[in-house]
Motif scaffolding. Structure first.
Motif, short mmCIF file in Angstrom:
data_model
loop_
_atom_site.label_atom_id
_atom_site.label_comp_id
_atom_site.label_asym_id
_atom_site.label_seq_id
_atom_site.Cartn_x
_atom_site.Cartn_y
_atom_site.Cartn_z
N SER A 101 0.86 -1.18 0.00
CA SER A 101 0.00 0.00 0.00
C SER A 101 0.90 1.23 0.00
O SER A 101 1.91 1.26 0.69
CB SER A 101 -0.89 -0.01 1.24
N PRO A 102 0.55 2.26 -0.81
CA PRO A 102 1.45 3.42 -0.91
C PRO A 102 1.41 4.32 0.32
O PRO A 102 2.20 5.26 0.39
CB PRO A 102 0.95 4.15 -2.16
N GLN A 103 0.50 4.10 1.28
CA GLN A 103 0.51 4.93 2.48
C GLN A 103 0.05 4.13 3.70
O GLN A 103 -0.39 2.99 3.56
CB GLN A 103 -0.35 6.18 2.31
N THR A 104 0.12 4.73 4.87
CA THR A 104 -0.27 4.00 6.07
C THR A 104 -1.77 3.77 6.08
O THR A 104 -2.54 4.48 5.42
CB THR A 104 0.11 4.77 7.35
N ASN A 105 -2.19 2.79 6.87
CA ASN A 105 -3.63 2.49 6.96
C ASN A 105 -4.42 3.68 7.50
O ASN A 105 -5.55 3.94 7.08
CB ASN A 105 -3.86 1.27 7.85
N ALA A 106 -3.83 4.41 8.44
CA ALA A 106 -4.51 5.57 9.00
C ALA A 106 -4.74 6.63 7.92
O ALA A 106 -5.78 7.28 7.88
CB ALA A 106 -3.70 6.16 10.15
N TYR A 107 -3.75 6.77 7.04
CA TYR A 107 -3.90 7.74 5.96
C TYR A 107 -4.96 7.27 4.96
O TYR A 107 -5.75 8.07 4.45
CB TYR A 107 -2.55 7.95 5.28
N ASP A 108 -4.98 5.96 4.69
CA ASP A 108 -6.04 5.39 3.84
C ASP A 108 -7.42 5.74 4.40
O ASP A 108 -8.31 6.18 3.68
CB ASP A 108 -5.93 3.86 3.81
N THR A 109 -7.58 5.54 5.70
CA THR A 109 -8.87 5.80 6.34
C THR A 109 -9.23 7.28 6.23
O THR A 109 -10.37 7.64 5.93
CB THR A 109 -8.83 5.39 7.83
N GLY A 136 -6.97 4.02 -5.72
CA GLY A 136 -6.40 2.79 -5.17
C GLY A 136 -6.90 2.49 -3.76
O GLY A 136 -7.09 1.33 -3.40
N VAL A 137 -7.10 3.54 -2.98
CA VAL A 137 -7.59 3.34 -1.60
C VAL A 137 -8.97 2.70 -1.65
O VAL A 137 -9.27 1.76 -0.91
CB VAL A 137 -7.66 4.67 -0.83
N ILE A 138 -9.84 3.21 -2.52
CA ILE A 138 -11.19 2.65 -2.64
C ILE A 138 -11.08 1.19 -3.06
O ILE A 138 -11.72 0.31 -2.49
CB ILE A 138 -12.04 3.42 -3.67
N GLU A 139 -10.22 0.94 -4.04
CA GLU A 139 -10.09 -0.41 -4.56
C GLU A 139 -9.61 -1.38 -3.48
O GLU A 139 -10.05 -2.52 -3.41
CB GLU A 139 -9.12 -0.43 -5.76
N ARG A 140 -8.68 -0.94 -2.65
CA ARG A 140 -8.13 -1.82 -1.61
C ARG A 140 -9.09 -2.01 -0.44
O ARG A 140 -9.19 -3.09 0.12
CB ARG A 140 -6.83 -1.23 -1.05
#
Ligand SMILES: [Zn+2]
Length: 414
Positions: A101-109, A136-140
């Motif tokens: 993932s290109p960023q941390t989970n917190a950033y995804d959220t 990509g965040v939506i897709e993941r």
């Protein structure tokens, strides 16, 4: 320059902070090391503790601090399994970063929360990220179809259709449920309203869950009702009041159009001018009229007895749906209403009288529990906005993700 300092808890589990330099560009790079001493062998599933060095450094964006960009930097740890043949190694998984993932989970959220009721373009501009990263965040993180294990009871189902393109005849069907706590959730986005499509979906609901469905709200499309009777024989079918009202209100409106056209020709211009504002006044319910609107309507009705009658009948019908204490009482009042229409000499409600007879049970089923579909629960407006936002969003999986995020994002992520 102020030298005052504050300490911010990092809120990352299982790590030791090695350094947090502020770069010349004003960015924080927080270097951390995992304090977890093991991993689970990807082959045999055993806990393994034999260290096998680390992977290369990974630097991923994290939530900003005081407006400054923050990166988290770490080396994923590897562990070796001594039980498996060939001693395979496994990278230690971390709670706060998903591999690749290109960023941390917190950033995804954080990005997903930004995406609720917003477009990918808007979020990518605001966060200064490429479009594909946001997509990509939506897709993941967001599934493209329903996860039935999230629900224990469905309660009220709603079938609503939307045309994705303006004036387009192709509909997609949105299936929602209104759960016991009032929450409206998305169950499906169907490619068309063919009977076979809708039936296949209804039958794909796991049986124990299907048995928890009490009502199904829909519009007066015969296909839905037939399919619902076949697939969900125990379910009370309700024709959505929203769709019923749409029909009889449109019927009354045809009289308004005819009569105003006639009055425009027959009345002296000054008198006709006095009817300005009557369009909106006519569309309002009696209780919502301002004193000015009451005046203009009264003036209009002096010129047209027919229009006064149409308005009154329309308001009576609304009152039955609003106030009838039971289905039986509503049915009695509706029969009396039909009689008054037949004696009024008006023809505008003729088609509606037939509709009422045809869907008599389903329409009056509304009075049992006053069930409405997602449309009345604000879904309609959400989808209207979504259509404007995501013009050309014809991939059903993507549409599911976006509606899901709009409906449930705040509750799930915040
Ligand atoms: Zn192993």
């Amino acid at each position: 320059m102020s030298t005052a300092q504050i300490t911010i808890p990092l809120d990352i589990p299982d790590v030791r902070v090695l350094q947090t330099p502020l770069t010349a560009q004003g960015e924080f790079i927080i270097t951390v090391e995992s304090t977890l001493p093991s991993a689970v062998c990807h082959r045999c599933g055993q806990m393994i503790r034999k260290s096998y060095g680390s992977d290369d450094w990974v630097t991923v964006p994290h939530l900003p601090i005081l407006g400054r960009p923050v990166y988290r930097r770490y080396r994923p740890k590897r562990y070796r399994c001594d039980s498996c043949d060939g001693h395979p190694t496994t990278t230690q998984p971390l709670m706060w970063h998903t591999p690749n993932s290109p960023q941390t989970n917190a950033y995804d959220t954080h990005l997903l929360l930004q995406l609720v009721n917003a477009t990918i373009e808007e979020v990518s501009l605001k966060e200064r990220l490429p479009y594909d990263i946001v997509l990509g965040v939506i897709e993941r993180r967001i599934a493209q179809q329903v996860d039935w294990t999230r629900y224990t009871a469905l309660g009220r189902l709603g079938l609503d259709e939307i045309a994705l393109k303006k004036g387009h005849r192709d509909f997609v069907v949105i299936v929602t449920a209104r759960l016991q706590d009032g929450q409206v959730v998305l169950l499906g986005v169907l490619p068309d309203r063919e009977k076979v499509t809708v039936k296949r979906f209804l039958l794909s609901i796991p049986t124990p869950l299907r048995e928890t469905i009490e009502t199904l709200c829909t519009d007066m499309y015969a296909g839905y009702i037939q399919v619902a009777r076949e697939a969900l024989p125990h379910v009370r079918i309700v024709v959505d009041r929203f769709h019923v009202a749409e029909q009889y209100r449109a019927a009354a409106d045809t009289v308004r159009k005819q009569e105003l056209k006639r009055l425009k020709q027959e009345l002296p211009q000054a008198d006709y001018q006095q009817l300005k504002g009557s369009l909106w006044a006519f569309r309002k319910n009696q209780a919502d009229l301002s004193p000015e609107e009451q005046t203009v309507l009264a003036r209009l009705f002096e010129y047209s007895v027919e229009l006064a009658a149409a308005y009154l009948l329309r308001e009576e019908l609304t009152a039955i749906f609003e106030q009838a204490p039971s289905q039986a009482q509503a049915q009695t009042e509706l029969r009396a209403w039909q009689e008054r229409v037949r004696h009024s000499g008006l023809t505008c409600f003729d088609a509606f009288l037939n509709t009422l007879d045809h869907w008599w049970t389903e329409i009056t089923n509304y009075l049992v529990h006053r069930d409405s579909s997602g449309f009345v629960e604000g879904l309609n407006n959400k989808i209207k906005v979504l259509k404007r936002r995501c013009y050309g969003l014809f991939n059903l999986g993507h549409l599911f993700q976006r509606i899901f995020l709009d409906l449930e994002g705040y509750r799930l992520l915040a």
